[in-house]
Design an enzyme around this catalytic site. Structure first.
Site, PDB file in Angstrom:
ATOM      1  N   GLU A 128      -4.521  -2.762   4.177  1.00 19.10           N
ATOM      2  CA  GLU A 128      -3.577  -1.952   3.401  1.00 19.10           C
ATOM      3  C   GLU A 128      -3.091  -0.741   4.196  1.00 19.10           C
ATOM      4  OE1 GLU A 128      -1.984  -2.548   0.752  1.00 19.10           O
ATOM      5  OE2 GLU A 128      -3.028  -4.389   0.220  1.00 19.10           O
ATOM      6  N   GLN A 187       4.187   0.994   6.141  1.00 15.60           N
ATOM      7  CA  GLN A 187       5.349   1.145   7.037  1.00 15.60           C
ATOM      8  C   GLN A 187       5.339   0.188   8.225  1.00 15.60           C
ATOM      9  OE1 GLN A 187       4.029   4.746   6.753  1.00 15.60           O
ATOM     10  NE2 GLN A 187       5.578   5.569   5.426  1.00 15.60           N
ATOM     11  N   TYR A 205      -1.712   4.198  -4.488  1.00 13.47           N
ATOM     12  CA  TYR A 205      -1.396   2.800  -4.196  1.00 13.47           C
ATOM     13  C   TYR A 205      -2.587   2.090  -3.522  1.00 13.47           C
ATOM     14  CZ  TYR A 205       0.049  -1.238  -1.653  1.00 13.47           C
ATOM     15  OH  TYR A 205       0.069  -2.503  -1.146  1.00 13.47           O
ATOM     16  N   ASP A 251       4.257   0.296  -4.976  1.00 12.70           N
ATOM     17  CA  ASP A 251       4.793   0.796  -3.705  1.00 12.70           C
ATOM     18  C   ASP A 251       6.279   0.440  -3.683  1.00 12.70           C
ATOM     19  OD1 ASP A 251       4.814  -1.927  -3.341  1.00 12.70           O
ATOM     20  OD2 ASP A 251       3.893  -1.899  -1.358  1.00 12.70           O
TER      21      ASP A 251
END
Ligand code: SF4
Length: 371
Positions: free
Chosen positions: A39, A44, A122, A140
């Site tokens: 994760e 990004q 998240y 997200d």
């Protein structure tokens, strides 16, 4: 949605996920450590990019304890290329917190997981739902886009009020019997079918419930955020090289080691070992000489001959950064507390950013071409 429709919606998405999910290395078991690493790496960063990094990282640090005890340099070296290095530093810090406070075991409560470095709402929801089936819905950018299309929600999704509403929608939709699979199914739908540019509605398992599709506006959602104007930033980096081919590197900035030589730019350039760097309205040999004299306390800079190596461009949020990299040969490197002198070739083996690596490679190439 009526209760019946909600049940049908959940069933359709879960069946689709269980049949068509991609085989990914972090899905091989429910170890919270493996899920956590994936994760953080996936923030990004694209799945295809993450996979080789993830496998190497797990091979070297197979559990919380091995990550907690590793030298930070080694963690950063294995991270090198993924960018956003604070993720790796925070992850190691969190591993040390887990070892110190919880004997190396992941806790099951949201509050305890949120208290760890670098773990936000998240990530906590993702780890706890996938590893322990805790009823926490993830939200997200990926999931928000799916929700916006399903509910035909207009406007900037990141506005706090709208984001809270999206979280409520995500909570309501969450399948209580299988929160881990449910969250992964929502993320998988966003990643493979309900993609940002061209949602493949004909393949979508929940198309019949989608308001955006019904209204013919799915592709235009989410609506574009108001963009902050781009600011151009010009920087100059210098590879100072002595007669033994050693280069000067400045340390990652910290409260105690922050060096006046480049204290206004390293966060834009690198939070790792890096070549001295300054901001200048325009890159020029004269501006570079002034910097060497005033900030690095070098003498007789007028006789130095900066050689332009390369111009590197990269973007950090709203800043369009252009870095002119120079090579300056000197008899002796200036003495700067905390700095280190490293053979130019050896810099490539250090934990340095991609930008610093690119400059070092250019300098090596430039030198070999001159031989
Ligand atoms: Fe996304 Fe299309 Fe499915 Fe709606 S129908 S959720 S827009 S893929």
């Amino acid at each position: 949605m009526t209760d019946g429709e909600l049940n049908q919606f959940r069933e359709s998405l879960l069946n689709w996920f269980r049949t068509y999910q991609r085989t990914l290395p972090w899905r091989s078991n429910r170890d919270p450590y493996r899920i956590w690493i994936s994760e953080i790496m996936l923030q990004q960063t694209r799945v295809a990019t993450v996979i080789p990094y993830y496998e190497k990282f797990l091979a070297r640090f197979p559990n919380v304890k091995s990550l907690a005890e590793a030298p930070q340099d080694e963690v950063l070296r294995l991270w090198s290329g993924l960018g956003y290095y604070s993720r790796a530093r925070n992850m190691q810090k969190a591993a040390q917190q887990i070892v110190a406070k919880h004997g190396g075991e992941f806790r099951h409560t949201r509050e305890e997981v949120l208290a760890l470095s670098g773990i936000g709402e998240y990530t906590a929801a993702a780890i706890l739902s996938i590893a322990f089936d805790e009823q926490l819905a993830v939200l997200d950018g990926n999931v928000a886009r799916v929700l916006a299309r399903l509910g035909a929600i207009r406007g900037d999704l990141r506005e706090p009020k709208r984001w809270r509403q999206l979280q409520l929608s995500a909570d309501l939709l969450l399948a209580p019997e299988s929160p881990g699979d449910w969250n992964q199914a929502m993320m998988e739908l966003g990643a493979t079918v309900c993609s940002p540019r061209s949602p493949q509605c004909l393949l979508c398992p929940v198309a019949q419930f989608c308001q955006g599709r019904r209204l013919g506006i799915a592709e235009s959602l989410p609506e574009k955020r108001k963009k902050r104007a781009t600011v151009a930033v010009q920087l100059m980096s210098v590879v100072l090289l002595d007669s033994n081919s050693n280069a000067l590197l400045l340390p990652p900035p910290t409260a105690t080691t922050k060096n006046k030589a480049d204290d206004h730019v390293p966060s834009l350039v690198s939070k790792m070992w890096h070549f001295p760097t300054i901001a200048a309205p325009k890159a020029s040999a004269n501006a570079l000489r002034e910097f060497l004299q005033s900030e690095l306390r070098m003498k007789k800079t007028a006789s130095l001959k900066p050689e332009l190596l390369t111009e590197v461009r990269h973007t950090v949020t709203y800043r369009a950064i252009s870095v002119a990299a120079y090579l300056v040969r000197v008899k002796q490197l200036p003495k700067i507390a905390e700095a280190k002198s490293v053979s130019l070739l050896d810099t490539l083996a250090l934990s340095i950013s991609n930008l610093t690596r690119k400059i070092a490679r250019n300098a090596l190439h430039h030198l070999s071409a001159r031989r």
